[in-house]
Design a protein around this motif. Structure first.
Motif, short mmCIF file in Angstrom:
data_model
loop_
_atom_site.label_atom_id
_atom_site.label_comp_id
_atom_site.label_asym_id
_atom_site.label_seq_id
_atom_site.Cartn_x
_atom_site.Cartn_y
_atom_site.Cartn_z
N CYS A 1 26.78 60.95 -11.43
CA CYS A 1 27.24 59.48 -11.37
C CYS A 1 29.05 60.72 -12.81
O CYS A 1 28.20 61.40 -13.38
N ASP A 2 30.10 60.27 -13.01
CA ASP A 2 30.51 60.93 -14.60
C ASP A 2 30.59 60.35 -15.30
O ASP A 2 30.30 59.01 -15.31
N PRO A 3 30.19 61.47 -16.11
CA PRO A 3 29.76 61.01 -17.55
C PRO A 3 30.63 59.72 -18.33
O PRO A 3 30.42 59.09 -19.47
N VAL A 4 31.79 59.93 -17.96
CA VAL A 4 33.24 58.79 -18.22
C VAL A 4 33.72 57.71 -18.08
O VAL A 4 33.09 57.00 -18.54
N ASP A 5 33.40 58.18 -16.79
CA ASP A 5 34.27 56.75 -15.99
C ASP A 5 32.24 55.68 -15.28
O ASP A 5 32.27 56.45 -13.56
N LYS A 6 31.97 55.15 -15.98
CA LYS A 6 30.43 55.03 -15.14
C LYS A 6 30.45 53.89 -15.93
O LYS A 6 31.02 53.57 -17.23
N ASP A 7 29.71 52.73 -15.37
CA ASP A 7 29.53 51.58 -15.73
C ASP A 7 27.93 51.51 -16.77
O ASP A 7 27.77 50.24 -17.58
N LEU A 8 27.16 52.12 -15.97
CA LEU A 8 25.92 51.90 -16.13
C LEU A 8 25.26 53.18 -16.76
O LEU A 8 25.55 54.48 -17.09
N SER A 9 24.40 52.63 -17.62
CA SER A 9 23.76 53.98 -18.70
C SER A 9 22.42 54.70 -17.28
O SER A 9 22.54 54.42 -16.47
N ASP A 10 22.50 55.70 -18.11
CA ASP A 10 21.65 56.42 -16.94
C ASP A 10 20.27 56.29 -16.83
O ASP A 10 19.42 55.26 -15.58
N THR A 11 19.50 55.22 -17.51
CA THR A 11 18.24 54.53 -17.43
C THR A 11 18.56 53.58 -16.40
O THR A 11 18.05 53.06 -16.04
N GLU A 12 20.17 52.87 -16.92
CA GLU A 12 20.13 50.97 -16.00
C GLU A 12 20.29 51.25 -14.55
O GLU A 12 19.46 51.45 -13.68
N LEU A 13 21.01 52.72 -14.27
CA LEU A 13 20.95 53.67 -12.68
C LEU A 13 19.85 53.43 -11.93
O LEU A 13 19.70 52.70 -11.07
N ALA A 14 18.75 54.45 -12.76
CA ALA A 14 17.46 54.20 -12.56
C ALA A 14 16.54 53.17 -12.21
O ALA A 14 16.30 52.46 -10.88
N PHE A 15 17.19 51.91 -13.16
CA PHE A 15 16.73 50.84 -12.45
C PHE A 15 16.87 50.51 -11.33
O PHE A 15 15.86 49.40 -10.85
#
Length: 213
Positions: free
Chosen positions: A73-87
């Motif tokens: 995912c784009d490091p700027v245009d994203k709504d979730l943290s990496d960990t939240e996305l992993a969850f």
């Protein structure tokens, strides 16, 4: 129905001994540099997720080549943290249990956000724990069994303004139908009497933190 675990390696404090926590049937997710950590220690993650802004382009190329699947995912245009996305990706596996490793570290904001992810898991009816070298953190809204995992202390901290009906079995300092409010220290530094104990509550959300100095 088979019980299924998902193990997430996030980008916080990571140590080689954590690899030993992976069981053969686990679905393994690497979030951001957690994926690179796994690969460098001989583990091919089933899924790598994140913006990968904490690793180099060459390292990202390595992650792409050595992961079962990858979601970038784009490091700027994203709504979730990496960990939240992993969850969220972990929940799609319909697991019985999620273990988060590398969810704590020097970034207190990330650490607290990851602790709050325990509530996300509870709402999805998934048991979950955060583990590092000094702590094993879980959350309950009802009853939870606490196993001796080699940590000396067991502390209870409210995750809601008030937790009622707290009853402990198998602890050095028992409680019966007690109430804890945020800021109370009554639940700090209890000790298991044997290899397991039980914590029950009537209302609220309670963090159960096993720790050592």
């Amino acid at each position: 129905m088979n019980r299924k675990r998902v193990v997430i390696f996030s980008g916080g404090d990571l140590y080689p001994q954590y690899i030993n926590e992976i069981q053969p049937a686990d679905f393994v997710i690497g979030a951001d540099k957690g994926a690179l950590f796994l690969i460098r220690h001989g583990i091919k993650p089933d899924l790598a997720v994140g913006d990968f802004d904490s690793i180099s382009p060459q390292e990202l190329k390595h992650v792409r080549a050595e992961s079962g699947n990858i979601i970038e995912c784009d490091p700027v245009d994203k709504d979730l943290s990496d960990t939240e996305l992993a969850f969220e990706m972990a929940a799609r596996q319909e697991p019985d249990f999620i273990l988060l490793i590398g969810g704590t570290g020097t970034r207190m904001d990330h650490t607290l956000a990851n602790v709050q992810m325990l509530n996300w898991a509870l709402q999805h009816q998934i048991r979950c724990a955060i583990m590092d070298r000094n702590n094993y953190i879980t959350l309950t809204g009802s009853t939870i069994e606490v196993l001796d995992r080699g940590f000396k202390y067991v502390s209870l901290l409210p995750m809601t303004p008030e937790v009622t009906g707290i009853t402990l079995e198998g602890f050095q300092y028992p409680l019966e139908d007690a109430t804890l409010k945020m800021g109370d220290s009554l639940g700090i530094s209890n000790v298991l009497l044997g290899d397991r104990g039980q914590v029950s509550i009537a209302s609220g959300l309670l963090l159960v933190i096993q720790s050592r100095d």
